[in-house]
Design a protein around this motif. Sequence first.
Motif, PDB file in Angstrom:
ATOM      1  N   ILE A  46     -17.699 -30.478  -3.058  1.00 43.50           N
ATOM      2  CA  ILE A  46     -17.647 -29.466  -4.110  1.00 43.50           C
ATOM      3  C   ILE A  46     -17.752 -28.106  -3.428  1.00 43.50           C
ATOM      4  O   ILE A  46     -18.400 -27.980  -2.383  1.00 43.50           O
ATOM      5  CB  ILE A  46     -18.756 -29.671  -5.172  1.00 43.50           C
ATOM      6  CG1 ILE A  46     -18.502 -28.783  -6.386  1.00 43.50           C
ATOM      7  CG2 ILE A  46     -20.139 -29.512  -4.585  1.00 43.50           C
ATOM      8  CD1 ILE A  46     -19.339 -29.165  -7.614  1.00 43.50           C
ATOM      9  N   THR A  47     -17.084 -27.131  -3.999  1.00 44.44           N
ATOM     10  CA  THR A  47     -17.080 -25.785  -3.432  1.00 44.44           C
ATOM     11  C   THR A  47     -17.660 -24.800  -4.433  1.00 44.44           C
ATOM     12  O   THR A  47     -17.235 -24.764  -5.593  1.00 44.44           O
ATOM     13  CB  THR A  47     -15.647 -25.355  -3.050  1.00 44.44           C
ATOM     14  OG1 THR A  47     -15.146 -26.270  -2.082  1.00 44.44           O
ATOM     15  CG2 THR A  47     -15.622 -23.945  -2.483  1.00 44.44           C
ATOM     16  N   LEU A  48     -18.613 -24.019  -3.975  1.00 45.22           N
ATOM     17  CA  LEU A  48     -19.205 -22.956  -4.788  1.00 45.22           C
ATOM     18  C   LEU A  48     -18.409 -21.681  -4.549  1.00 45.22           C
ATOM     19  O   LEU A  48     -18.239 -21.249  -3.407  1.00 45.22           O
ATOM     20  CB  LEU A  48     -20.673 -22.731  -4.392  1.00 45.22           C
ATOM     21  CG  LEU A  48     -21.393 -21.625  -5.150  1.00 45.22           C
ATOM     22  CD1 LEU A  48     -21.660 -22.043  -6.587  1.00 45.22           C
ATOM     23  CD2 LEU A  48     -22.706 -21.278  -4.459  1.00 45.22           C
ATOM     24  N   HIS A  49     -17.899 -21.101  -5.614  1.00 41.28           N
ATOM     25  CA  HIS A  49     -17.239 -19.797  -5.560  1.00 41.28           C
ATOM     26  C   HIS A  49     -18.309 -18.796  -5.967  1.00 41.28           C
ATOM     27  O   HIS A  49     -18.648 -18.673  -7.136  1.00 41.28           O
ATOM     28  CB  HIS A  49     -16.023 -19.765  -6.488  1.00 41.28           C
ATOM     29  CG  HIS A  49     -14.996 -20.777  -6.100  1.00 41.28           C
ATOM     30  ND1 HIS A  49     -14.060 -20.540  -5.117  1.00 41.28           N
ATOM     31  CD2 HIS A  49     -14.789 -22.044  -6.524  1.00 41.28           C
ATOM     32  CE1 HIS A  49     -13.311 -21.616  -4.966  1.00 41.28           C
ATOM     33  NE2 HIS A  49     -13.735 -22.544  -5.804  1.00 41.28           N
ATOM     34  N   THR A  50     -18.869 -18.120  -4.969  1.00 40.78           N
ATOM     35  CA  THR A  50     -20.042 -17.281  -5.188  1.00 40.78           C
ATOM     36  C   THR A  50     -19.710 -16.034  -5.999  1.00 40.78           C
ATOM     37  O   THR A  50     -18.559 -15.606  -6.069  1.00 40.78           O
ATOM     38  CB  THR A  50     -20.676 -16.863  -3.851  1.00 40.78           C
ATOM     39  OG1 THR A  50     -19.736 -16.067  -3.126  1.00 40.78           O
ATOM     40  CG2 THR A  50     -21.072 -18.088  -3.024  1.00 40.78           C
ATOM     41  N   LEU A  51     -20.746 -15.458  -6.579  1.00 47.40           N
ATOM     42  CA  LEU A  51     -20.585 -14.262  -7.399  1.00 47.40           C
ATOM     43  C   LEU A  51     -20.035 -13.082  -6.604  1.00 47.40           C
ATOM     44  O   LEU A  51     -19.407 -12.190  -7.169  1.00 47.40           O
ATOM     45  CB  LEU A  51     -21.925 -13.872  -8.038  1.00 47.40           C
ATOM     46  CG  LEU A  51     -22.503 -14.881  -9.029  1.00 47.40           C
ATOM     47  CD1 LEU A  51     -23.861 -14.398  -9.524  1.00 47.40           C
ATOM     48  CD2 LEU A  51     -21.556 -15.140 -10.180  1.00 47.40           C
ATOM     49  N   ASP A  52     -20.256 -13.084  -5.280  1.00 51.10           N
ATOM     50  CA  ASP A  52     -19.755 -11.980  -4.461  1.00 51.10           C
ATOM     51  C   ASP A  52     -18.361 -12.251  -3.890  1.00 51.10           C
ATOM     52  O   ASP A  52     -17.879 -11.524  -3.025  1.00 51.10           O
ATOM     53  CB  ASP A  52     -20.739 -11.634  -3.345  1.00 51.10           C
ATOM     54  CG  ASP A  52     -20.947 -12.769  -2.360  1.00 51.10           C
ATOM     55  OD1 ASP A  52     -20.268 -13.820  -2.474  1.00 51.10           O
ATOM     56  OD2 ASP A  52     -21.791 -12.628  -1.459  1.00 51.10           O
ATOM     57  N   GLY A  53     -17.713 -13.307  -4.372  1.00 50.31           N
ATOM     58  CA  GLY A  53     -16.336 -13.588  -3.969  1.00 50.31           C
ATOM     59  C   GLY A  53     -16.178 -14.536  -2.802  1.00 50.31           C
ATOM     60  O   GLY A  53     -15.055 -14.827  -2.396  1.00 50.31           O
TER      61      GLY A  53
END
Length: 182
Positions: A46-53
């Motif tokens: 799974i990949t987290l797309h962080t809030l900072d891009g």
Amino acid sequence: MPSSHRAPKTARRRAILLLLAALAAAHLPAPASAANLALGKPAPPITLHTLDGGQIATGELAGSVVIVTFWATWCGPCHDELPLLSEYAAAHARQGLKVLAFSLDGPDALAEVRAMAAKLSFPVGLLGSAWAGDYGRIWRVPVSFVIGRDGRLADNGWQDSAPAWTRQRLEQIVTPLLSIKE
């Protein structure tokens, strides 16, 4: 007489709708508690797309103990769990603990998510959908999964009757994994 003709048509329509619903259900992704989330087996990526891009994929974290957690700003237990998890993660970062936090909130709640994320020691991102790949549909929060240093599933949150993290649960489940060196 016309009403007697309606009854068979209505029954037939219901039967067709039930058949169509059953066929559609057969093509839905497997539920979250499916056998593809088996302890000791490779954890689904799974990949987290962080809030900072940024992006952080679990596959990039080999050799670390990883907690994948799902939460929401509207979830009361999450407000208790996240600060505790943040404190634990900060205290154990040198031992190789990583936490990826997926918020179920929509983009309309981004300001609230950012406010909560600012208080946490780990990266946060929006899930973007109720589906989390092979982790299934996230139907309750909080729920977390633990991946060992070897990339295998060490704790399946769907099987936890009390899924919110407590100090005791962290000590029982995660701390022993941190002492294992690859």
